[in-house]
Design an enzyme around this catalytic site. Structure first.
Site, PDB file in Angstrom:
ATOM      1  N   TYR A   1      18.685  -1.749  34.014  1.00 11.28           N
ATOM      2  CA  TYR A   1      18.903  -2.753  35.062  1.00 11.28           C
ATOM      3  C   TYR A   1      18.348  -2.266  36.405  1.00 11.28           C
ATOM      4  CZ  TYR A   1      21.557  -6.411  37.551  1.00 11.28           C
ATOM      5  OH  TYR A   1      21.935  -7.501  38.305  1.00 11.28           O
TER       6      TYR A   1
ATOM      7  N   HIS B   1      26.984   7.309  31.106  1.00 11.06           N
ATOM      8  CA  HIS B   1      25.879   6.353  31.045  1.00 11.06           C
ATOM      9  C   HIS B   1      24.578   7.098  31.319  1.00 11.06           C
ATOM     10  CE1 HIS B   1      24.811   2.098  30.834  1.00 11.06           C
ATOM     11  NE2 HIS B   1      23.932   2.305  31.794  1.00 11.06           N
TER      12      HIS B   1
END
Length: 322
Positions: A92, A301
């Protein structure tokens, strides 16, 4: 020692929320694919200067959904035999200079690699879908009041078209193509595998865009917060949230998962606070294809170094001739 904030691993392995598929879910996606098919397959490539031997690097511009111009990076090993191909998708708002290095590095293993740049997020990729509703900063709420206008409808179709583009190249063996990516790229990987019959393998790291209601409630940071902010701004009108969640159901990976037929391999870290582990297992547990998931207790992440050898072996097993 990092502590999981989500469910214990034994509960994650069993976590399978009910799907939120609308009655016309498959009709929506079949119609959307028909609209993509109306757009002629077209791409142009321009060679880029890159300091590596045995690899040619190109900027590719192709025609995506609604005739938008979409940019990609292409790395081709020099040689005469048709090459196995990999289409890669980025995180993203994360496309950056390192993407060309990652693309070339994967091509050095013997693959034709095309990395798609998401519309509006990077470079020359154009987002040409006009939204009839306002949204907060970012992409998560863009067009969220209308499934036909929602941002990821076009992105998912651009991802399918990227596979078509790579498969159409004369240097590439269209019968040996994989898709891969992490986070947003992991979500797009699984969506593309659900909506295209070409991939023989999907490798998705900590995929995003899944189990939206739990993600909205649980994720302490990251882009899911854009949805929270959007709902905060419309807290006096619950109908807006209800309609938005209905739109999101068409793009939720737990609903797309049963359409995937190729072998799918996923990774997740148990302290991932952007894509909560339960939301990743929600997708994994809805997959009906051959599958496996690698779990990393001490990672969040991020790329798990221990996963690299496995993914390279998978690319070799599924794409390289025996």
């Amino acid at each position: 020692m990092p502590q999981p904030y989500d469910l214990p691993l034994e509960q994650l392995r069993a976590y399978k929320p009910l799907p939120t598929r609308q009655d016309d879910f498959d009709d929506f996606w079949n119609t959307t694919l028909e609209k993509l098919a109306e757009v002629p397959l077209h791409y142009e490539s321009t060679e880029l200067s890159y300091p590596v031997k045995g690899i040619k690097v190109y900027r590719v511009l192709y025609t995506g959904f609604h005739h938008a111009t979409i940019e990609g990076l292409l790395a081709l090993p020099e040689g005469s035999d048709p090459l196995p191909g990999i289409v890669a998708y980025h995180g993203y708002n994360w496309c950056q200079d390192s993407d060309i290095h990652e693309t070339v590095n994967l091509a050095l293993k013997g693959y034709a690699v095309l990395k798609m740049m998401c519309r509006g997020q990077h470079g020359l990729s154009v987002d040409n879908v006009v939204s009839s509703n306002g949204h907060v900063t970012g992409w998560m709420a863009k067009g969220i009041q209308n499934r036909d206008e929602y941002y990821y409808r076009a992105v998912y179709m651009d991802a399918v078209r990227a596979i078509d583009v790579l498969a159409a190249m004369p240097e590439v063996d269209r019968e040996r193509i994989a898709v891969t990516g992490g986070s947003q790229g992991g979500a797009i990987t699984l969506a593309a595998a659900a909506l295209s019959d070409k991939p023989k393998l999907a490798v998705a790291d900590y995929p995003y865009l899944s189990d939206f209601q739990r993600s909205i409630d649980l994720a302490p940071r990251g882009p899911y917060g854009e949805l929270n902010e959007y709902f905060r701004r419309h807290s006096g009108n619950p109908e807006i949230e209800t309609n938005a969640l209905r739109t999101l159901s068409y793009f939720d990976l737990i609903n797309l998962a049963p359409r995937i037929r190729c072998y799918s391999w996923m990774t997740i870290g148990l302290v991932d606070d952007i894509t909560p582990p339960s939301t990743v297992f929600a997708v994994y547990n809805h997959l009906q294809c051959p599958k496996d998931i690698a779990v990393y207790r001490y990672f969040g992440h991020e790329l798990m170094p221990g996963s690299i050898t496995t993914r390279l072996q998978l690319f070799m097993d599924y794409l390289q001739p025996s």
